[in-house]
Design an enzyme around this catalytic site. Structure first.
Site, PDB file in Angstrom:
ATOM      1  N   LYS A  22      42.244  74.328  56.402  1.00  0.00           N
ATOM      2  CA  LYS A  22      42.186  73.944  55.374  1.00  0.00           C
ATOM      3  C   LYS A  22      41.926  72.839  54.752  1.00  0.00           C
ATOM      4  O   LYS A  22      41.076  72.827  53.842  1.00  0.00           O
ATOM      5  CB  LYS A  22      43.241  74.623  55.392  1.00  0.00           C
ATOM      6  CG  LYS A  22      43.597  74.404  53.710  1.00  0.00           C
ATOM      7  CD  LYS A  22      44.539  73.753  53.240  1.00  0.00           C
ATOM      8  CE  LYS A  22      45.035  73.773  51.938  1.00  0.00           C
ATOM      9  NZ  LYS A  22      45.864  72.438  51.129  1.00  0.00           N
ATOM     10  N   ASN A  23      42.306  71.836  54.974  1.00  0.00           N
ATOM     11  CA  ASN A  23      41.565  70.114  54.690  1.00  0.00           C
ATOM     12  C   ASN A  23      40.232  70.248  54.314  1.00  0.00           C
ATOM     13  O   ASN A  23      39.871  69.605  53.481  1.00  0.00           O
ATOM     14  CB  ASN A  23      42.738  69.379  54.540  1.00  0.00           C
ATOM     15  CG  ASN A  23      43.964  69.510  54.049  1.00  0.00           C
ATOM     16  OD1 ASN A  23      44.226  70.309  53.389  1.00  0.00           O
ATOM     17  ND2 ASN A  23      45.182  68.223  55.034  1.00  0.00           N
ATOM     18  N   CYS A 116      49.999  72.188  45.055  1.00  0.00           N
ATOM     19  CA  CYS A 116      51.124  72.088  45.611  1.00  0.00           C
ATOM     20  C   CYS A 116      52.068  70.856  44.521  1.00  0.00           C
ATOM     21  O   CYS A 116      51.383  69.961  44.681  1.00  0.00           O
ATOM     22  CB  CYS A 116      52.018  71.878  46.412  1.00  0.00           C
ATOM     23  SG  CYS A 116      51.564  73.619  48.217  1.00  0.00           S
ATOM     24  N   ARG A 121      50.310  62.407  41.627  1.00  0.00           N
ATOM     25  CA  ARG A 121      48.801  62.056  42.571  1.00  0.00           C
ATOM     26  C   ARG A 121      47.716  61.795  41.871  1.00  0.00           C
ATOM     27  O   ARG A 121      46.888  63.159  41.955  1.00  0.00           O
ATOM     28  CB  ARG A 121      49.227  63.717  43.991  1.00  0.00           C
ATOM     29  CG  ARG A 121      49.774  63.737  44.728  1.00  0.00           C
ATOM     30  CD  ARG A 121      49.765  64.819  45.643  1.00  0.00           C
ATOM     31  NE  ARG A 121      50.138  66.431  45.149  1.00  0.00           N
ATOM     32  CZ  ARG A 121      49.319  67.029  45.760  1.00  0.00           C
ATOM     33  NH1 ARG A 121      48.630  66.735  47.425  1.00  0.00           N
ATOM     34  NH2 ARG A 121      49.110  68.816  45.138  1.00  0.00           N
ATOM     35  N   PRO A 122      47.768  60.587  41.252  1.00  0.00           N
ATOM     36  CA  PRO A 122      47.360  60.370  40.559  1.00  0.00           C
ATOM     37  C   PRO A 122      45.536  60.712  41.287  1.00  0.00           C
ATOM     38  O   PRO A 122      45.223  60.816  42.146  1.00  0.00           O
ATOM     39  CB  PRO A 122      47.224  59.277  39.696  1.00  0.00           C
ATOM     40  CG  PRO A 122      47.860  59.001  41.205  1.00  0.00           C
ATOM     41  CD  PRO A 122      48.898  59.469  41.259  1.00  0.00           C
ATOM     42  N   ILE A 123      44.295  60.820  39.758  1.00  0.00           N
ATOM     43  CA  ILE A 123      43.219  61.173  40.672  1.00  0.00           C
ATOM     44  C   ILE A 123      42.260  59.796  39.807  1.00  0.00           C
ATOM     45  O   ILE A 123      40.614  59.981  40.041  1.00  0.00           O
ATOM     46  CB  ILE A 123      42.435  62.300  39.370  1.00  0.00           C
ATOM     47  CG1 ILE A 123      42.272  62.124  38.374  1.00  0.00           C
ATOM     48  CG2 ILE A 123      42.493  63.749  40.872  1.00  0.00           C
ATOM     49  CD1 ILE A 123      41.278  63.914  38.247  1.00  0.00           C
ATOM     50  N   ASP A 124      43.391  58.507  39.740  1.00  0.00           N
ATOM     51  CA  ASP A 124      42.156  57.503  39.065  1.00  0.00           C
ATOM     52  C   ASP A 124      41.026  56.890  39.978  1.00  0.00           C
ATOM     53  O   ASP A 124      40.059  56.413  39.251  1.00  0.00           O
ATOM     54  CB  ASP A 124      43.447  56.193  38.318  1.00  0.00           C
ATOM     55  CG  ASP A 124      44.572  55.769  40.641  1.00  0.00           C
ATOM     56  OD1 ASP A 124      45.062  57.048  40.812  1.00  0.00           O
ATOM     57  OD2 ASP A 124      44.303  54.955  40.106  1.00  0.00           O
ATOM     58  N   GLN A 125      41.394  57.102  41.466  1.00  0.00           N
ATOM     59  CA  GLN A 125      40.903  56.857  41.994  1.00  0.00           C
ATOM     60  C   GLN A 125      38.779  57.419  42.173  1.00  0.00           C
ATOM     61  O   GLN A 125      38.142  57.262  42.534  1.00  0.00           O
ATOM     62  CB  GLN A 125      40.346  56.356  43.690  1.00  0.00           C
ATOM     63  CG  GLN A 125      41.783  55.475  44.033  1.00  0.00           C
ATOM     64  CD  GLN A 125      40.958  54.052  43.174  1.00  0.00           C
ATOM     65  OE1 GLN A 125      41.037  53.036  43.678  1.00  0.00           O
ATOM     66  NE2 GLN A 125      42.943  54.006  42.440  1.00  0.00           N
ATOM     67  N   ASP A 304      51.397  65.583  56.042  1.00  0.00           N
ATOM     68  CA  ASP A 304      51.999  67.797  56.112  1.00  0.00           C
ATOM     69  C   ASP A 304      52.502  67.800  57.490  1.00  0.00           C
ATOM     70  O   ASP A 304      52.921  69.303  56.990  1.00  0.00           O
ATOM     71  CB  ASP A 304      50.110  67.912  56.227  1.00  0.00           C
ATOM     72  CG  ASP A 304      49.345  67.502  55.140  1.00  0.00           C
ATOM     73  OD1 ASP A 304      50.258  67.658  53.975  1.00  0.00           O
ATOM     74  OD2 ASP A 304      48.072  68.273  54.766  1.00  0.00           O
ATOM     75  N   ILE A 326      53.588  58.769  52.407  1.00  0.00           N
ATOM     76  CA  ILE A 326      52.858  58.825  51.635  1.00  0.00           C
ATOM     77  C   ILE A 326      53.517  59.839  50.080  1.00  0.00           C
ATOM     78  O   ILE A 326      52.654  59.354  48.921  1.00  0.00           O
ATOM     79  CB  ILE A 326      51.717  59.930  52.120  1.00  0.00           C
ATOM     80  CG1 ILE A 326      51.489  59.540  53.734  1.00  0.00           C
ATOM     81  CG2 ILE A 326      50.407  60.189  51.776  1.00  0.00           C
ATOM     82  CD1 ILE A 326      50.414  57.971  53.201  1.00  0.00           C
ATOM     83  N   ARG A 396      48.595  80.154  50.972  1.00  0.00           N
ATOM     84  CA  ARG A 396      47.223  78.978  50.573  1.00  0.00           C
ATOM     85  C   ARG A 396      47.027  77.966  51.802  1.00  0.00           C
ATOM     86  O   ARG A 396      46.027  77.635  52.068  1.00  0.00           O
ATOM     87  CB  ARG A 396      48.094  78.085  50.010  1.00  0.00           C
ATOM     88  CG  ARG A 396      47.635  78.120  48.383  1.00  0.00           C
ATOM     89  CD  ARG A 396      48.430  77.238  47.382  1.00  0.00           C
ATOM     90  NE  ARG A 396      47.289  75.957  47.307  1.00  0.00           N
ATOM     91  CZ  ARG A 396      47.856  75.128  47.822  1.00  0.00           C
ATOM     92  NH1 ARG A 396      48.846  74.854  48.083  1.00  0.00           N
ATOM     93  NH2 ARG A 396      46.287  73.788  48.063  1.00  0.00           N
TER      94      ARG A 396
END
Length: 428
Positions: A22-23, A116, A121-125, A304, A326, A396
């Site tokens: 899935k990932n 989820c 879970r920022p997307i700054d990177q 996970d 995490i 999902r």
């Protein structure tokens, strides 16, 4: 809306085949945007995330044809069509459209991703990487706007190890001018899988699977055929279920090396596992010992699998401590396990489990994908029937989970919820 019912106490036996990862799938499909001809991806899992991504590819002008577990994606007529909220909000991995569309069109408009909720879970990177490559990134009315006159290679150091940022920067960089170096890159197998697809398309990538990835930009990428790797998290989930309630379970289509942290902890508990080249054979264990786990970036214990593993630890003798470094908010399943008689308390970023206890069937709700797997694992061990709602999360990421468990001997089935139950569910 449906609910899942699990009657506990039935021993699992037989063989289960693991689906594609899935990932990986959620990144491979957006990666197809970068090609100038048809991309064929084989072995995809039958999950709602793949369906959602397929619809998003069609929204921007792609042609998507599904043939069993194979997807034929023709990106020839795709355009930089804005993708505001809507389907984008259904899954977090929709952010891979940012890197792929930026790489091909030098622009993208993507609604803020969903999926989820596991805490911030920022997307700054991701944004740091895009800006280093020459893009301007703005947040306008709840959508991310990315624009670049051209993309140029850069040296990018990730402040935190991030699978999403590593893949997204790879997608944006493969057609940038010059060399891009990603330092402190994530090393997950899924990153290698995406790099393998991109390389088959003509990209020049070295170091995927290490903490330094080097990318030499190319002018064009062509279509190709790619077979996805097996899903290590699905494989780990069934291995945990087999340890919890199995007599003799063969798990097929596995890369055992991808599961080394989990297998080490299961053996520490006393679970007997035989490894083949692409299989695991898990035997019944009546006396399990407590262990402590701490989730870490790959190759550490995967976050996970933390939630399903927590369910298994209710069967272990003694006190176990589970620490998630995490996603510290990834303990929403604990209250649901307590409804089932689990003896667990949460202190900071750790869950403390005292066992063994006999779990009891109850009405519980899956708050996210892996929490759903944890509740199914608990239901298999429990006395009586466990009713699980929130199946949209489970669907999902777990392909045909009801059928696979039935084939192993579980008594598990789905029922439509009554109107009263749906009202109650919405108010939880």
């Amino acid at each position: 809306m449906q609910k899942l019912l699990v009657e506990g106490g039935h021993w699992l036996n037989g063989k289960v085949r693991i689906s594609g990862a899935k990932n990986s799938a959620v990144a491979l499909l957006p990666a197809a945007i970068l090609a100038d001809s048809k991309v064929i991806i084989e072995g995809l899992p039958d999950i709602s995330d793949v369906e959602t991504l397929s619809l998003l590819l069609e929204e921007i002008g792609g042609t998507v044809e599904k043939r069993g577990q194979t997807l034929h994606i023709d990106p020839t007529h795709m355009t930089a069509m804005p993708l505001p909220n809507g389907r984008v909000k259904k899954l977090r991995a929709s952010y891979y459209f940012m890197g792929a569309m930026l790489g091909r069109f030098k622009e993208a408009v993507i609604g803020l991703p969903g999926g989820c909720y596991l805490g911030p879970r920022p997307i700054d990177q991701h944004i740091k990487g895009f800006e280093a490559l020459g893009a301007t990134v703005t947040n306008e009315q709840g959508a991310i706007y990315l624009r670049a006159k051209e993309l140029r290679g850069a040296r990018i150091y990730l402040d935190v190890v991030s699978v999403g940022a590593t893949i997204n920067i790879m997608l944006a960089a493969v057609k940038a001018k010059g060399k891009t170096i990603i330092e402190n890159a994530a090393r997950e197998p899924e990153i290698i899988d995406v790099a393998t697809l991109l390389t088959s398309m003509g990209a020049k990538i070295k170091g995927a699977g290490t903490d330094v990835i080097r990318i030499e930009g190319v002018d064009e990428l062509t279509g190709c055929m790619h077979t996805i790797i097996p899903d290590r998290i699905e494989a780990g989930t069934y291995t945990i279920m087999a340890a919890a309630q199995g007599e003799k379970v063969l798990i097929d289509n596995v890369i055992p090396q991808h599961l080394e942290p989990l297998l080490a902890k299961l053996r520490e508990m006393g679970v007997v596992i035989e490894e083949g080249e692409e299989q695991l054979l898990v035997y019944r264990s009546d006396r399990l010992k407590s262990v402590d786990i701490k989730t870490l970036v790959h190759p550490g214990f995967p976050t996970d699998l933390q939630q399903p593993f927590t369910s298994l630890l209710t069967k272990a003798i003694g006190t176990s401590v589970v620490t998630d470094t995490i996603y510290t908010a990834r303990f929403k399943h604990i209250d649901e396990l307590r409804r089932m008689n689990a003896q667990i308390k949460v202190e900071g970023g750790s869950a403390i489990i005292t066992g063994p206890v006999q779990l009891e069937g109850a009405k519980v709700k899956a708050s996210d994908l892996r929490a759903g797997a944890a509740l199914i694992a608990a239901g298999l061990m429990a006395n009586g029937v466990t009713e699980i709602t929130g199946l949209e999360h489970i669907d999902r990421g777990y392909s045909l989970i009801t059928d696979k468990l039935k084939n192993l001997g579980a008594n598990i089935w789905r029922e439509e919820m009554s109107e009263a139950e749906m009202i109650q569910f919405e108010n939880l």
